[in-house]
Design an enzyme around this catalytic site. Structure first.
Site, PDB file in Angstrom:
ATOM      1  N   GLU A  46     101.168  55.909  12.461  1.00  0.00           N
ATOM      2  CA  GLU A  46     102.505  56.284  12.013  1.00  0.00           C
ATOM      3  C   GLU A  46     103.336  56.700  13.224  1.00  0.00           C
ATOM      4  O   GLU A  46     104.472  56.260  13.391  1.00  0.00           O
ATOM      5  CB  GLU A  46     102.380  57.430  11.019  1.00  0.00           C
ATOM      6  CG  GLU A  46     103.683  57.998  10.543  1.00  0.00           C
ATOM      7  CD  GLU A  46     103.504  59.173   9.586  1.00  0.00           C
ATOM      8  OE1 GLU A  46     104.527  59.669   9.104  1.00  0.00           O
ATOM      9  OE2 GLU A  46     102.353  59.598   9.331  1.00  0.00           O
ATOM     10  N   HIS A  47     102.790  57.594  14.051  1.00  0.00           N
ATOM     11  CA  HIS A  47     103.430  58.060  15.284  1.00  0.00           C
ATOM     12  C   HIS A  47     102.486  57.768  16.442  1.00  0.00           C
ATOM     13  O   HIS A  47     101.293  58.021  16.331  1.00  0.00           O
ATOM     14  CB  HIS A  47     103.654  59.573  15.260  1.00  0.00           C
ATOM     15  CG  HIS A  47     104.516  60.053  14.138  1.00  0.00           C
ATOM     16  ND1 HIS A  47     103.994  60.431  12.918  1.00  0.00           N
ATOM     17  CD2 HIS A  47     105.846  60.244  14.055  1.00  0.00           C
ATOM     18  CE1 HIS A  47     104.976  60.826  12.135  1.00  0.00           C
ATOM     19  NE2 HIS A  47     106.119  60.727  12.801  1.00  0.00           N
ATOM     20  N   ASP A  80     111.347  63.318  15.035  1.00  0.00           N
ATOM     21  CA  ASP A  80     111.495  63.889  13.696  1.00  0.00           C
ATOM     22  C   ASP A  80     112.847  64.558  13.496  1.00  0.00           C
ATOM     23  O   ASP A  80     113.419  64.502  12.416  1.00  0.00           O
ATOM     24  CB  ASP A  80     110.398  64.933  13.433  1.00  0.00           C
ATOM     25  CG  ASP A  80     109.031  64.304  13.223  1.00  0.00           C
ATOM     26  OD1 ASP A  80     108.949  63.072  13.083  1.00  0.00           O
ATOM     27  OD2 ASP A  80     108.048  65.064  13.200  1.00  0.00           O
ATOM     28  N   GLU A 134      94.948  24.995  -2.677  1.00  0.00           N
ATOM     29  CA  GLU A 134      95.248  26.069  -3.623  1.00  0.00           C
ATOM     30  C   GLU A 134      95.097  25.613  -5.075  1.00  0.00           C
ATOM     31  O   GLU A 134      95.366  26.372  -5.996  1.00  0.00           O
ATOM     32  CB  GLU A 134      96.666  26.599  -3.412  1.00  0.00           C
ATOM     33  CG  GLU A 134      96.827  27.386  -2.139  1.00  0.00           C
ATOM     34  CD  GLU A 134      98.169  28.104  -2.052  1.00  0.00           C
ATOM     35  OE1 GLU A 134      98.177  29.211  -1.498  1.00  0.00           O
ATOM     36  OE2 GLU A 134      99.192  27.575  -2.552  1.00  0.00           O
ATOM     37  N   HIS A 139     102.562  21.132  -6.970  1.00  0.00           N
ATOM     38  CA  HIS A 139     103.263  21.419  -5.722  1.00  0.00           C
ATOM     39  C   HIS A 139     103.167  20.223  -4.778  1.00  0.00           C
ATOM     40  O   HIS A 139     104.146  19.848  -4.126  1.00  0.00           O
ATOM     41  CB  HIS A 139     102.670  22.659  -5.049  1.00  0.00           C
ATOM     42  CG  HIS A 139     103.084  23.959  -5.659  1.00  0.00           C
ATOM     43  ND1 HIS A 139     103.168  24.168  -7.011  1.00  0.00           N
ATOM     44  CD2 HIS A 139     103.419  25.139  -5.084  1.00  0.00           C
ATOM     45  CE1 HIS A 139     103.541  25.406  -7.248  1.00  0.00           C
ATOM     46  NE2 HIS A 139     103.702  26.033  -6.094  1.00  0.00           N
TER      47      HIS A 139
END
Length: 149
Positions: A46-47, A80, A134, A139
């Site tokens: 995160e940091h 912060d 798939e 498709h």
């Protein structure tokens, strides 16, 4: 000052001790900065604070972090409260696929696909192969019917 001394001296030492003992926390020894960069990108913090020579150059090579703080004068608390990086950042390794909250999170985009006949013919085989892999024959048929004309 050692980590142990800092934790003991802080107001919320119990919280910090619990956090440091959790599975998300560790001290990781690496053989060099290249391996350290691999660990950083795999962990997707995160940091992230970078404290090394050429910190900006190493920061430029980080691909997975919520926010990167470069050098001795850029602590996380600066981001912060003052520096402008968002405080809503991806946690638990989610920086591998997500970014911090920004105004872009509140915008909508529309993807427009425009191919020429020649361009479709060029990629038709790839599309059909993937559609078959798939198990989506419709498709593949949507392509083959167009290039068979």
């Amino acid at each position: 000052m050692s980590l142990e001394t800092q934790v003991a001296a802080t107001k919320h030492s119990e919280r910090i001790t619990t956090s440091l003992a959790g599975q998300q926390s560790a001290i990781v020894l690496v053989r060099d900065l290249e391996q350290g960069l691999d660990v950083v990108n795999a962990y997707a913090a995160e940091h992230l604070e970078i404290h090394t020579e050429d910190a900006a150059a190493w920061a430029a090579r980080v691909r997975n972090a919520g926010a990167i703080f470069v050098g001795p004068h850029a602590p996380v608390s600066l981001g912060d409260y003052c520096a402008g990086s968002n405080h809503v950042l991806p946690t638990a390794g989610c920086a591998c696929h997500s970014s911090g909250l920004s105004v872009r999170a509140f915008t909508k985009s529309v993807h427009v696909v425009d191919y020429s006949e020649a361009a479709l013919r060029e990629v038709a085989g790839h599309v059909v192969t993937l559609a078959e892999a798939e198990d989506l024959p419709g498709h593949g048929a949507a392509v083959t019917v167009r290039v068979a004309r």
